[in-house]
Design a protein around this motif. Sequence first.
Motif, PDB file in Angstrom:
ATOM      1  N   THR A   1       0.855  -1.186   0.000  1.00 43.86           N
ATOM      2  CA  THR A   1       0.000   0.000   0.000  1.00 43.86           C
ATOM      3  C   THR A   1       0.891   1.237   0.000  1.00 43.86           C
ATOM      4  O   THR A   1       1.673   1.456   0.925  1.00 43.86           O
ATOM      5  N   VAL A   2       0.786   2.021  -1.049  1.00 42.49           N
ATOM      6  CA  VAL A   2       1.599   3.234  -1.216  1.00 42.49           C
ATOM      7  C   VAL A   2       0.788   4.434  -0.746  1.00 42.49           C
ATOM      8  O   VAL A   2      -0.355   4.630  -1.179  1.00 42.49           O
ATOM      9  N   LEU A   3       1.363   5.222   0.145  1.00 45.28           N
ATOM     10  CA  LEU A   3       0.741   6.456   0.604  1.00 45.28           C
ATOM     11  C   LEU A   3       1.298   7.617  -0.215  1.00 45.28           C
ATOM     12  O   LEU A   3       2.512   7.790  -0.323  1.00 45.28           O
ATOM     13  N   LEU A   4       0.405   8.399  -0.798  1.00 41.62           N
ATOM     14  CA  LEU A   4       0.754   9.542  -1.625  1.00 41.62           C
ATOM     15  C   LEU A   4       0.246  10.805  -0.932  1.00 41.62           C
ATOM     16  O   LEU A   4      -0.951  10.919  -0.643  1.00 41.62           O
ATOM     17  N   LYS A   5       1.152  11.758  -0.631  1.00 40.11           N
ATOM     18  CA  LYS A   5       0.770  12.909   0.182  1.00 40.11           C
ATOM     19  C   LYS A   5       1.350  14.205  -0.382  1.00 40.11           C
ATOM     20  O   LYS A   5       2.445  14.226  -0.950  1.00 40.11           O
ATOM     21  N   THR A   6       0.571  15.262  -0.222  1.00 35.34           N
ATOM     22  CA  THR A   6       1.089  16.615  -0.384  1.00 35.34           C
ATOM     23  C   THR A   6       0.970  17.292   0.974  1.00 35.34           C
ATOM     24  O   THR A   6       0.700  16.632   1.979  1.00 35.34           O
ATOM     25  N   ASP A   7       1.119  18.604   1.003  1.00 34.85           N
ATOM     26  CA  ASP A   7       1.078  19.273   2.298  1.00 34.85           C
ATOM     27  C   ASP A   7      -0.297  19.205   2.949  1.00 34.85           C
ATOM     28  O   ASP A   7      -0.414  19.200   4.168  1.00 34.85           O
TER      29      ASP A   7
END
Length: 524
Positions: free
Chosen positions: A232-238
Motif C-alpha cells: 500500500t503506497v501512501l501519496l501525500k502533499t502538504d
Amino acid sequence: MRAVKKKSCCLGLMCLLLVIFILYCKQPGYIVDISYKSERIPRNLLEYGLEKPGGQFSHIPHKVKNTVLRRLTRNDCNCEGEETLLSSFVGQDAVTQLELVFDAAKRHEVTQRREKEYQHFLQRTRSSADTLLIAKANSPLEYPIQGVEVRPMKTILIPGLKLQTKSHHLLEVNLTATLGTFDVVAEVDEVTIEGAGEMHLSLSSSQVDNLNRQLQFVTYTNTVFNPNTADTVLLKTDRHQAAFTIKIRHPVIPKLYNVENQSGYNISDLVTIATKTFLRYDKLRQLISSIRKYYPSVTIIIADDNSDTQKIEGAFIDQYFMPFQKGWFAGRNLAVSQVKTKYLLWVDDDFIFASDTKLEKMVDVLEKTTLDLVGGSVREITTYSATFLHKLSVEQGGKEGDCLIIHRGYYHQVEGFPNCFVTDATINFFMARTEKVQQVGFDPHITRQGHLEFFVDGLGLLHIGSCSDVMIDHASKITMPWRKKSESEQMYHRLRYVQGSEVDGNLQNKLFYFKNRFKCIRYG
C-alpha cells in the motif's frame, strides 16, 4: 596531541562502522515475518478516504427503498427456513443446523478451533489489495486506483501520478511504501529529489509542470520477497493524502495441452474417461463394453479399492489398485491425478453409454465457452432422466459461521447451445478441464457417499454448465423378487448404505461445519 587525534580517528571509524552495520540490518528483504498475527484484519488503512455513514449529510431527509435494501449483503444470514417443495422432495428439513451434529461437550471446543483456523485462512488469502480505498473528489492528487502490478523483486514505472494545481509556491509530493523502494528513471530540472532508493521518496519544485514530468519517471522496486501480496503506497502533499495498492505476484503460469489441429474433435486425444469401482465388476465391464462400442481407443482410468481384485483386461485401460475401502473421493483423486488429456469425463461404474452419449457435444461446449465443467443427463431404464441443476450461494453470517443456500435450477442459457445452462452443481456425469478439477480436488474423508461436497469446494473456482441433450444410461437398480442378490451385491449394500450410514452418518455435516465454516444449509 597526536594521541588525542589518533583516539578521535579511531572513535570516528568505530562510529562509521556502527552506522553502516545499523543501515545494513535495517535494509528490507533479509528477515521477513510471515507468521500468523494475533490481530484479525488490519484497520489502519481504512481511515483514508472513508467517513462514518451519513456524516455531514445525515440531516438530509431520505426515503428507504425496501426492495433494494433486502438485496444488500449483510453479516447476519438467516438460518430460519420454511417447508418447500424441494425439501419435501428430497426428504430433508428446509434447514440443517450443522453445529448440532456435535456433542454439546465438544461443540465449544470445535467452534473455537474452527474460528482459529478461519482467522489463519483470512491471513493467508487476504492482503491490502482487498482493503476499500476511495479517491476523494476535488483532490489535486491523481494516482492509479487498480491495476498496478510488479513481479517479486522487480522494478516498474508507476503510472498515472500527477498533481493538479495552479499554485506557484513550493510544492512537495511524498510517496511511502512498506514492501519496496522508490527511485526515478530520469531527473528533471528544477525538481529536488530526496530518498531515492528508499521506502520514502520526496519530490519538490515550484514549477508544477516540472514536478508532473518528474512524477512520470518514478519507479517502484519490490524488496521484500512475499509473492501474492500487495504494497500500500501512501501519496501525500502538504494538505492532501491518498493511498493505492501495487500487487506483488508472479505471473500465472499457463498449463497448455499440445493437441494437434484437426477437423472435428478426436476424442481419444482430448478426453480420458475416469471412474471408481467397488464390488461391482459386472457393472464396470458393462460400462467398458458400452464405451468401446462408440469410442474404441479412448483411455479409461479405473480406481479400484476392492478386496478381491480382478484385472480388467483390454487396450487403453489403466487400472490402479487401492487399499480396501479406501473411499469414493480418494478414488476420484487417484483417477483424476493420472489424466493426461485436456479434458476428463467422470462416470460412475454403473453407467452405460448409449447412442446419444455424444462426448463431442461436451467437448464443443468446453472448446467454445469459458465453462470449466459441463454435465449431462443420466437416464434410468424407466426413461426418466435427471440433470441435477442446483444454484449454490453463501450468505455471510457472524461468529457462528455462514449459511449455504441451495436452490434448484440454473442462471441462464448458454448462447449458441440451446440445451445447455449455467449452474453451480450438476449430476455425477460430467466432462471438465483436467487442471481445474485437479485444482479443486476431492475430499478423501468422504468414503462411500458424497457428491455436493465437490461443487461446494469448487464454488468460485469452477464455471459450471449442464447440457440436457447429452445422455448416459444408468444400469437398472430394480431387483426382481425371485432373483437372489449375489454375495458382492449384498456386501456392497451393507458397506455403503448400512455400515456407511452408521459410521459416516454425520460426516458430511461435520465437514460443512468445520472445513467450510457453515452454520447451516438452507434449501430454497
